[in-house]
Design an enzyme around this catalytic site. Structure first.
Site, PDB file in Angstrom:
ATOM      1  N   GLY A 223       0.665  -1.156   0.045  1.00  0.00           N
ATOM      2  CA  GLY A 223      -0.204  -0.041   0.115  1.00  0.00           C
ATOM      3  C   GLY A 223       0.824   1.384  -0.005  1.00  0.00           C
ATOM      4  O   GLY A 223       1.595   1.466   0.983  1.00  0.00           O
TER       5      GLY A 223
ATOM      6  N   ASN B 177      -0.766   7.517   1.921  1.00  0.00           N
ATOM      7  CA  ASN B 177      -0.027   8.108   2.932  1.00  0.00           C
ATOM      8  C   ASN B 177       0.594   7.105   4.071  1.00  0.00           C
ATOM      9  O   ASN B 177       1.703   7.522   4.307  1.00  0.00           O
ATOM     10  CB  ASN B 177      -0.921   9.360   3.244  1.00  0.00           C
ATOM     11  N   VAL B 178      -0.288   6.263   4.628  1.00  0.00           N
ATOM     12  CA  VAL B 178       0.253   5.632   5.512  1.00  0.00           C
ATOM     13  C   VAL B 178       1.476   4.745   5.080  1.00  0.00           C
ATOM     14  O   VAL B 178       2.757   4.758   6.043  1.00  0.00           O
ATOM     15  CB  VAL B 178      -0.781   4.900   6.370  1.00  0.00           C
TER      16      VAL B 178
ATOM     17  N   ASP C 173       2.219  -1.479  -4.568  1.00  0.00           N
ATOM     18  CA  ASP C 173       0.712  -0.935  -4.831  1.00  0.00           C
ATOM     19  C   ASP C 173       0.275  -1.484  -5.833  1.00  0.00           C
ATOM     20  O   ASP C 173       0.840  -1.814  -6.875  1.00  0.00           O
ATOM     21  CB  ASP C 173       0.603   0.395  -4.554  1.00  0.00           C
TER      22      ASP C 173
ATOM     23  N   ARG D 263     -13.846   4.312   4.823  1.00  0.00           N
ATOM     24  CA  ARG D 263     -15.375   3.982   4.832  1.00  0.00           C
ATOM     25  C   ARG D 263     -15.829   5.493   4.056  1.00  0.00           C
ATOM     26  O   ARG D 263     -15.335   6.373   4.094  1.00  0.00           O
ATOM     27  CB  ARG D 263     -15.914   4.126   6.110  1.00  0.00           C
TER      28      ARG D 263
ATOM     29  N   ASN E 192     -12.563  -4.804   2.832  1.00  0.00           N
ATOM     30  CA  ASN E 192     -11.181  -4.810   3.311  1.00  0.00           C
ATOM     31  C   ASN E 192     -10.872  -6.222   3.541  1.00  0.00           C
ATOM     32  O   ASN E 192      -9.495  -6.685   3.646  1.00  0.00           O
ATOM     33  CB  ASN E 192     -11.172  -3.865   4.680  1.00  0.00           C
TER      34      ASN E 192
ATOM     35  N   SER F  95      -4.203  -2.006   8.241  1.00  0.00           N
ATOM     36  CA  SER F  95      -5.564  -1.920   7.726  1.00  0.00           C
ATOM     37  C   SER F  95      -6.709  -2.049   8.558  1.00  0.00           C
ATOM     38  O   SER F  95      -6.710  -2.620   9.771  1.00  0.00           O
ATOM     39  CB  SER F  95      -5.711  -2.792   6.464  1.00  0.00           C
ATOM     40  N   ASN F  96      -7.726  -1.219   8.492  1.00  0.00           N
ATOM     41  CA  ASN F  96      -8.817  -0.938   9.332  1.00  0.00           C
ATOM     42  C   ASN F  96     -10.005  -2.020   8.774  1.00  0.00           C
ATOM     43  O   ASN F  96     -10.319  -1.991   7.473  1.00  0.00           O
ATOM     44  CB  ASN F  96      -9.197   0.463   9.457  1.00  0.00           C
TER      45      ASN F  96
ATOM     46  N   HIS G  11      -8.926  -0.909  18.355  1.00  0.00           N
ATOM     47  CA  HIS G  11      -8.417   0.396  17.707  1.00  0.00           C
ATOM     48  C   HIS G  11      -9.793   1.215  17.325  1.00  0.00           C
ATOM     49  O   HIS G  11     -10.459   0.627  16.538  1.00  0.00           O
ATOM     50  CB  HIS G  11      -7.772   0.232  16.634  1.00  0.00           C
TER      51      HIS G  11
END
Length: 310
Positions: A7, A10-11, A32, A81, A94, A118-119, A174
């Site tokens: 990925g 930005n993160v 990516d 989201r 996800n 990842s969330n 989290h």
């Protein structure tokens, strides 16, 4: 040491750059699905080497073959989201992404340590563990390090003291389900309850729970990336240098805190072998109840994904 970041958003890009800048990897791969993005960002990072005085080989790629024989793989890939998207929609999408990423990682690296960003974090860590077939100590979620950093930052703002003197303990999931443990939060060894009134502490705890949302509100588009990236690198540094740091991470519990077969944030020792020890600390009943409630939410969501992740 070879480290891969999946990925290049930005993160992921922030994480990759800090790894190179801190000289934690001899070889670094930024991968990516979007052609050109990892190549461009990777080259840009590499060109800072003469100034930052690092010789890390940085490869931007769209091909998992370039990740072969990685020692550590960091998964930051995933969708945010969007308006009209339910939590269940986000979970499914996800989970599908993390499933595919993990399958591709394991085709090319036999025994990596996987760090999931990842969330929804705890659930995606479970997905990566199931798909990878790795021992639980080698699949870790980045959660509490970031949440504790935010709690420490807000305490430092309130007291006007150095962040270096503040230690904070944040357990659980989290996000809304996190459990900042006030009794283990200190300033130069002094309990925070000796320095701030209860209602101020409660406000700081609530601000910590909403820390990510506060940044999203300011940015309007996008979410936090400097603090998540830096938090991942704190974990990576402890693993690469075998520092044995005690950090709050999302790990698979096996009976600790009355929680079984669920990934949730607790204090662990991180070293060259990943999670080397899980610490079961003394919690007040209220905090233990919150931690178990957090784990129950994770468990329910994981069961909903069983048919998706195989």
């Amino acid at each position: 040491m070879k480290i891969t970041v999946i990925g290049a958003g930005n993160v992921g890009a922030t994480t990759a750059f800090r790894i190179a800048d801190k000289k934690l990897a001899r070889e670094l791969v930024l991968l990516d699905v979007v052609e050109g993005i990892p190549q461009g960002k990777g080259l840009d990072m590499y060109e800072t080497g003469p100034v930052g005085l690092f010789d890390t080989k940085i490869t931007g790629s769209n091909d998992y073959a370039d990740t072969a024989d990685s020692d550590i793989v960091i998964i930051t890939a995933g969708l945010p989201r969007k308006p009209g998207m339910t939590r269940e929609d986000l979970l499914m999408k996800n989970a599908g992404i993390v499933k595919e990423v993990t399958d591709n990682i394991m085709k090319h690296s036999k025994n990596p340590i996987i760090i999931v960003v990842s969330n929804p974090l705890d659930i995606m860590t479970h997905v990566a563990w199931v798909r990878s077939g790795l021992p639980k100590e080698r699949v870790i979620g980045m959660a509490g390090v970031l949440d504790a950093a935010r709690f420490r930052s807000f305490i430092a703002m309130e007291l006007g003291v150095s962040m270096q003197d503040i230690n904070a303990c944040v357990l659980g999931g989290h996000g809304d389900a996190m459990v900042p443990v006030v009794k283990y939060t200190t300033v130069a060894g002094i309990p925070i309850s000796d320095l701030l009134p209860a209602e101020t502490i409660d406000k700081l705890v609530e601000r910590t729970r909403n820390g990510g949302a506060e940044i999203v509100e300011h940015l309007k588009q996008g979410s936090a990336f400097y603090s998540p990236g830096s938090s991942v690198v704190e974990m990576v540094e402890s693993i690469v240098l075998d520092r044995k740091r005690v950090l709050p991470c999302a790990v698979g519990l096996e009976g600790q805190y009355g929680i079984d077969k669920t990934f949730v944030g607790v204090p662990v020792k991180l070293g060259r072998n990943g999670v080397e020890q899980i610490y079961e600390i003394n919690l007040d009943q209220a905090d233990l109840d919150l931690l178990q409630k957090s784990a129950k939410i994770v468990d329910e969501n994981c069961k909903m994904l069983e048919s998706t992740i195989g």
